[in-house]
Design a protein around this motif. Structure first.
Motif, short mmCIF file in Angstrom:
data_model
loop_
_atom_site.label_atom_id
_atom_site.label_comp_id
_atom_site.label_asym_id
_atom_site.label_seq_id
_atom_site.Cartn_x
_atom_site.Cartn_y
_atom_site.Cartn_z
N GLN A 52 0.84 -1.21 0.00
CA GLN A 52 0.00 0.00 0.00
C GLN A 52 0.86 1.25 0.00
N SER A 53 1.93 1.23 0.80
CA SER A 53 2.80 2.41 0.91
C SER A 53 3.45 2.74 -0.44
N THR A 55 2.36 1.98 -3.49
CA THR A 55 1.37 2.50 -4.45
C THR A 55 0.95 3.93 -4.11
N SER A 56 0.93 4.27 -2.82
CA SER A 56 0.54 5.63 -2.44
C SER A 56 1.58 6.65 -2.88
N GLU A 57 2.83 6.20 -3.03
CA GLU A 57 3.90 7.10 -3.48
C GLU A 57 3.95 7.20 -5.00
N PHE A 59 1.09 6.38 -7.23
CA PHE A 59 -0.20 6.18 -7.88
C PHE A 59 -0.41 7.10 -9.11
N THR A 66 -2.48 3.30 -10.03
CA THR A 66 -3.58 4.13 -9.50
C THR A 66 -4.72 3.24 -9.04
N CYS A 69 -3.79 1.27 -5.87
CA CYS A 69 -3.79 2.18 -4.72
C CYS A 69 -5.20 2.47 -4.24
N TRP A 92 -4.55 5.95 4.52
CA TRP A 92 -4.78 5.06 3.38
C TRP A 92 -5.95 5.57 2.54
N VAL A 95 -5.35 8.92 0.33
CA VAL A 95 -4.60 8.75 -0.91
C VAL A 95 -5.42 7.91 -1.90
N ALA A 96 -6.22 6.95 -1.38
CA ALA A 96 -7.09 6.16 -2.26
C ALA A 96 -8.16 7.04 -2.90
N ALA A 99 -6.65 8.75 -5.76
CA ALA A 99 -6.47 7.80 -6.87
C ALA A 99 -7.80 7.53 -7.59
#
Length: 659
Positions: A52-53, A55-57, A59, A66, A69, A92, A95-96, A99
């Motif tokens: 998850q971390s 993809t958050s950086e 996305f 994207t 994430c 989480w 940031v989702a 995305a």
């Protein structure tokens, strides 16, 4: 090389997204699959968080990242709610949300907005939760997903319930219930029933609360949802605690605790320890309550649950208030207030200000208490906490009653009643009617007091709180006896006795038709007779049956036997001590022993013995066991008022009235 590393991270993130989905699906299957889902998540938690971390950086780099994430907090929503702290989960979700917006995926965005509401609700911010729920509802309604729409409606209902608007909570959850039937969502049906049960519990309608929560429990067991089963058991415990059946509440809480430990739900385990503390406090065992609160505090600090930590500090304050240690209670309330303000929990901040007012009232500092009650009202209005505002008006009325300003007390208690009535809060409506009845009784308008107690009785008969019904019936008996209507008094007394003794049998024993008086024994040394005689006369003027040897003993009686009998039959004992009596020998020390022996058989939180200093001397000279009980200094400016305040509490607890 950089491209190869990037592909590895992408494969890793995608793989553990699927692991998270598998774990969450297992959990949702219920029964024996719950543990499998939890074990899988716990085993792979660090890899899931790493995926998850990453993809958050990244996305924004390409559409596949994207999508991954945006889906991390969705595919694992049930387990993430259980295993992550709300603040981490909000990270989480935020940031989702970005995305999903980039993907122009309205469904995912609506789902995430709903879950953001859930996370903020867990932090105690009901207003922010409502903002997210309403945004989610707009999107979900637009795309026509009835299943998610129902879920959001249920969450909205819970948020309003937390704000004290139980009627609005019922409105939303009834809509949720209709949708669950329409789409065949059995789990949702159970949750909606549980939500309705909690709303009716807050309204004081315990019969409906039990009915809905029992249906909730049946469904959760049927589908094997262990977390839902634990929630239903906990809710039933809360209802029975409110009914005054603390022993039954403890049974439900202990069953819920087994489930919380089984599924590793530390947050709920901490909440249940706090609930067990409440139940033991209701049983009068404040020391055991404190043990549970301290155990819950360890969990709250371990998982960094600041909201529950603040609640528990407040609970500890309440426990020490019931033990008569108002100074220690205030220290805990002040610590809790710091936490509430730090995390922005305005509702709990208001509750704590009210509790501080109660603590200062017990210290005889009524004017300071009023300041706290007024501050609570200000917060309640600001956050639209109608129930909190109503309760605060009740506290203000009681404070002005302590200041013997019963007409102002009536004004506040009428505001308490008006709000309680407008939101359908039966429990607080009953309290307001009782407060008004006592106000009018103290003003000498006994007939009006009787009318108000009868209104209260009608409210109480709407649920199964037989203990409260019995108390109100007894008060009605006392009022009509004071009005000279012996026949009506007997009817009320008889029904009160039938309920208290748990039988419908006819009572043929003769009943007193005079209003019962609070019996207070004045324990003292003969060398302090003149001061105690003055205290006796003041108490009698307050309608108290004060026992003083020179007034009660008649020639020929064995004074030692009569004194022992008087102590055994008294409702309260004032131990009068002076600088001379504490250093001298005499029968007073035997009287104190009799009193302490009787107090040992009473609940810790019951006012029974009141140590009273007649003049100034070192507390160390006071008998050891009396040092643990909050004393009063009769020689101080408000000493006698403090005694009356304590006796009022005692009288109310045993169904009697003072002037």
């Amino acid at each position: 090389m950089a491209l190869t590393i990037r592909k590895a991270y992408l494969r890793h993130a995608e793989y553990y997204l699927n692991v998270l989905r598998t774990a969450d699906n297992l959990y949702l299957q219920g029964k024996e699959h719950v543990r499998s889902g939890l074990n899988l998540f716990d085993l792979e938690k660090e890899n899931i968080k790493l995926g998850q971390s990453w993809t958050s950086e990244h996305f924004q780099d390409d559409q596949k990242i994207t999508w991954i994430c945006a889906n991390y907090p969705i595919v694992g929503s049930n387990l993430l709610d259980l295993r992550l702290h709300p603040q981490e989960l909000i990270g989480w979700l935020n940031v989702a949300r970005l995305a999903s917006h980039q993907l122009k995926d309205k469904f995912t965005e609506g789902f995430i907005l709903n879950n953001l509401g859930v996370a903020y609700a867990a932090l105690g911010d009901a207003h922010k939760a409502i903002e997210f729920y309403e945004q989610a509802l707009l999107i979900i309604s637009e795309i026509g997903d009835r299943h998610i729409e129902g879920t959001v409606l249920g969450h909205l209902g819970n948020a309003y319930n937390n704000l004290g608007n139980a009627l609005k909570a019922i409105e939303y959850n009834e809509k949720y219930l209709v949708i669950t039937s329409e789409v065949g969502d059995r789990r949702g049906e159970g949750v909606a029933l549980g939500n309705l049960g909690n709303a009716y519990n807050n309204l004081g309608n315990t019969l409906k609360a039990i009915e809905y929560n029992e249906k909730y429990l049946i469904i959760m067991r049927e589908i094997g949802d262990r977390r839902g089963e634990g929630a239903a058991l906990g809710s039933l415990g809360n209802v029975h605690n409110n009914l005054g059946d603390a022993k039954m509440a403890i049974e439900f809480f202990e069953q819920a605790m087994i489930i919380a430990r089984e599924i590793g739900d530390l947050r709920n385990a901490g909440n249940l320890l706090g609930n067990l503390g409440f139940a033991y406090s209701a049983l009068g065992d404040s020391n055991k309550a404190i043990e549970f609160y301290e155990g819950a505090m360890i969990i709250a600090r371990e998982i960094n649950d600041r909201r529950n930590e603040g609640n528990l500090l407040g609970n500890l304050g309440f426990a020490y208030t019931t033990l008569g240690d108002a100074d220690k209670a205030i220290k805990f309330y002040e610590q809790a207030l710091i936490v509430a303000r730090e995390i922005g929990d305005r509702r709990n901040e208001g509750n704590l200000l009210g509790n501080l007012g109660i603590a200062y009232t017990s210290l005889g500092q009524t004017n300071k208490a009023i300041e706290f009650y007024e501050a609570r009202i200000e917060i309640a209005r600001e956050i639209n906490d109608l129930r909190g505002e109503s309760i605060a008006y009740g506290n203000l009325g009681a404070a002005y009653g302590n200041l013997k300003n019963n007409r102002v007390a009536i004004q506040y208690h009428e505001q308490q009643l008006s709000i309680a009535d407008s939101i359908g809060d039966l429990r607080n409506k009953s309290n307001a009617l009782e407060n008004l009845a006592e106000d009018y009784y103290l003003l000498g308008d006994k007939r009006k007091a009787g009318e108000l107690y009868e209104n209260q009785l009608n409210v109480l008969r709407g649920n199964s709180d037989q203990h409260s019904i019995s108390i109100t019936l007894g008060k009605l008996g006392a009022v009509y006896a004071a009005l000279g209507d012996g026949q009506k008094a007997i009817i009320y007394y008889q029904e009160a006795l039938q309920i208290a003794q748990g039988t419908d049998a006819e009572f043929r024993k003769p009943l007193l038709i005079e209003p019962l008086l609070l019996r207070v024994f004045l324990c003292h040394s003969s060398r302090d007779k003149s001061l105690v005689r003055e205290l006796h006369n003041k108490l009698v003027n307050y309608g108290i049956d004060a026992w003083l040897d020179e007034k009660k003993l008649i020639p020929g009686q064995k004074w030692e036997t009569e004194i022992e009998k008087a102590i055994k039959s008294s409702d309260a004992i004032i131990v009068c001590l002076s600088s001379q009596s504490v250093i001298s020998e005499g029968y007073i020390h035997k009287e104190i022993k009799y009193a302490l022996d009787r107090a040992d058989n009473m609940p810790d939180n019951e006012i029974f013995i009141i140590p009273c200093r007649l003049d100034s001397f070192d507390d160390e000279k006071m008998p050891h066991k009396l040092r643990k009980i909050q004393r009063v200094d009769l020689y101080s400016a408000n000493g006698f008022d403090k005694i009356i305040q304590s006796l009022r509490v005692r009288a109310k607890n045993i169904n009697l009235l003072l002037k």
